[in-house]
Scaffold this motif. Sequence first.
Motif: not given
Lengths: 518, 518
Positions: A148, A151-156, A181-183, A240, A243-244, A246-247
């Motif tokens: 969490k 995720r809140d810090a920008g991690y995917y 985010m993904v499960n 994903v 491509k985006r 993101e780390f």
Amino acid sequence: MGILKKTACIFSLFFISYKGICQINSVKHPNIIVFLVDDMGWMDTSVPFYDSTMPLNNRYHTPNMQRLASEGVKFVNAYAQPVCTPSRSSMMSGMNSARTHITNWTAPNKGEDADEPDGEIAPLNWNKNGLNPDTTAKDMSHATPFPKLLRDAGYYTIQVGKAHWGATGTPAANPHNFGFMVNIAGHAGGNPQSYLSEQRYGNMPRKAQPQAVPDLEQYYNTGTFLTEALTREAIKAIEVPIKRKEFFYLNMCNYAVHTPIMADPRFVQKYYDEGLDSIEAKYASLIEGMDKSLGDIMDYLKQKGIDKNTIIIFMSDNGGLDQHQRGGPGNTHNYPLKSGKGSVYEGGIREPMIVKWAGVVQPNTVNKNPVIIEDFFPSILEMAGVQPHSIIQKMDGQSFVSYLKNTTLKEADRPLIFHYPNKWINISLSDEAKYGINYFTAMRYGNWKLIYRIRNQKFELYHISKDIREENDLVNENPAEVKKLAMLLGKTLKERNAQMPINRATGKPAPFPDEIIK
Amino acid sequence: MGILKKTACIFSLFFISYKGICQINSVKHPNIIVFLVDDMGWMDTSVPFYDSTMPLNNRYHTPNMQRLASEGVKFVNAYAQPVCTPSRSSMMSGMNSARTHITNWTAPNKGEDADEPDGEIAPLNWNKNGLNPDTTAKDMSHATPFPKLLRDAGYYTIQVGKAHWGATGTPAANPHNFGFMVNIAGHAGGNPQSYLSEQRYGNMPRKAQPQAVPDLEQYYNTGTFLTEALTREAIKAIEVPIKRKEFFYLNMCNYAVHTPIMADPRFVQKYYDEGLDSIEAKYASLIEGMDKSLGDIMDYLKQKGIDKNTIIIFMSDNGGLDQHQRGGPGNTHNYPLKSGKGSVYEGGIREPMIVKWAGVVQPNTVNKNPVIIEDFFPSILEMAGVQPHSIIQKMDGQSFVSYLKNTTLKEADRPLIFHYPNKWINISLSDEAKYGINYFTAMRYGNWKLIYRIRNQKFELYHISKDIREENDLVNENPAEVKKLAMLLGKTLKERNAQMPINRATGKPAPFPDEIIK
């Protein structure tokens, strides 16, 4: 016609390219993968974690673990709890299981107690529903899970495979609540009903149990073994954020090598040909399938050019199974370690752990500092550069990142606690004692290990650095060390608000280890 | 102690705040929500879509749809296909179902044909496995789904609820393959095995069918009705991009109001009290539960201050059920429309559609331009400002965004095609004719509608703007219009490479409508 032209015109004003939407700033964050295997023992690999290569290292084929070890550091004194939910919830929370009160595996149904009943000891009021990532619910251990924060810090953030942080009917059943985010295929179940796509991984109409693996309908009847399906989904999922730009954090939790021990058809023949017991051949094929999963992910990272910026942490959640359902005699499956899953002996808690971090970790090295599963919480946050601010729990884990950066650093002795005041399985009292299973608490501290059998309040003492097989009980030879360690174990358990089981006859809780020291 | 201090020191060098990681650039993109209801009829709402308020508008209570309509525009000539997978795959692909060859609902198991067998007409080789978002597979209709384009452009993409784009054993079963980062409860199944948490939404050990709803273990035995569980999960899911300061696309697909028609206990008593037939009371409660779902999401957007930058598109995927499993006499459930789900009459294809876009759409307006479900593909991309470049399919849909921006704009007439060369259900031949079900193709073009019954090659012609109930067949009165429309319908079907069923006796495909015009 007019409409089409108008549309085209409006489009051209609106269109943007991807890079315009989300800019990554100049600070480069590493991708992080925890590759957490289920029920894998310390010896279930061709990578030797002991001082020398042992027979089991020759039985198993794990070339990708060898590759990972050659690129990273082996932690040869890494620990987890004797069974899965305690380890997994400690990893998510940074709390030791003595503190979470999640000291046994959680049943898939809310309120169901996985503890076996016992004639002498009353049921424990442990957190049988698991870890609650939601601060509002009241009947569970609460924690802010590290995904969490990532995720809140920008991690995917991606969960693939077994979750098993708690029961249906509670937030623990849903990885999204932990910050993923993904499960894919993570839920309340702790083992796969089936590894076979032909059996829909358990989701057979009118035959499914709570352990049927969710989310893999795409692979039904395609001949894809569960380990392979999860691996392909994991690779698709990390495509994903790549491509985006993101780390990402990937919690890669193969259901392998948990029971049911089913043959991975890609690998099993070799083990049959080698003359292995048929159950053991199947088990070895599960191990090699898991190893291929690791290799496929490593290959993909390399192919995408992100292997250098992706940390991989390999770990298992408890020791290898040594009881029922394995082939051959007991107390051999983790040799030279004693016993296996469910036990506080080394066979139940010592784990194969490898960390690869290009540019930080010196390749092909060995680290002897003892580490434990709750250390993952602060370590991963430190690797990510994300602060554990405003977390609601008191953390027991310590970051091991400093050891990655400085191989000569030696950890100050600290108590690593394995508190298991529950009844895992029904075995005879003599087997309980022999295998270190049911109502035990234990501590590793430096070179020493103290084991406390709660049922009869007996200690065992081992010099674990010299006696990894725990054969020479020094409890009578070294009462001073017993006393010192019992005081520390008792104090630490009390600091963590640990539970003790209640004796049915007396109605009183069993004494903490420090309380029976004269 | 020393370790802890070292750790703290390392942390301080690494920590970053969220805003440092991902910067949103100055272009502001709208969030987009498609609120797609399952099997909801045109009249299943207190919002009148007809010229005047009808009795059914007084039966149903949908205050949140009323709110949405007051803030947006009602499309009163909006269409979808007669059953769900054709509509849903057209929405995902921008292709009309005549082109996708997905002309019936898809069974959950690969290779299983949902078509009923027929004595006169041979089985059709349609794309019974659904829409393939993967360009490598060979046995299905291929398309680049718009959520994939949105995701690649930086949108946070979320699927909640029914997907039903195709069968297990194929990529169509998995919403991740369509570009959704988050998937909650979307899979190959087209209806919920149960709406009840006490029945685990179908996932009862040894009773589960392929329609058991996945991913909601958290709600088992909590008394949470399926519609409510999905809504809470949707709100939790959109909280993530809000926190990450990303814009999102939410595909909010309630399983309601599809069969099984089960009472939503929060709302049903009122309808019993009003003296409704018990099945109809349950149905009305499903409708109102769905409406609460919409309202809860609207409230949440407002509470987060993003309601003004969030487009909501309300839609249903086919007409309301009028056959078996409804209470009361047939041909009444969508009155004044004729027939219902499965039919090419208006009751099967006309949909309640509302679009809210603050600052763009004039509130409380009505738009009479005919639109169809495949128009969603280019419309949503245009709203998002994302270009449909490098898509592999030929798009049939047209963007309706220009009508949102300019209410006086009138669409040039274009053929809207409802091609259903399959057998949906077993009914008598006279009922087939009466209800417009099984082996039909139809076209709306301007004020006119041409219906072609493939089985006996008969036409019907209606002036749909004057005769919404399709009671006055003008086929004999206006042969010129029939000819004109039949030529256009035939030409359009052929352009789209549409399939025609084969007559068992002759072994030949049925003629296209233009081929039987003298």
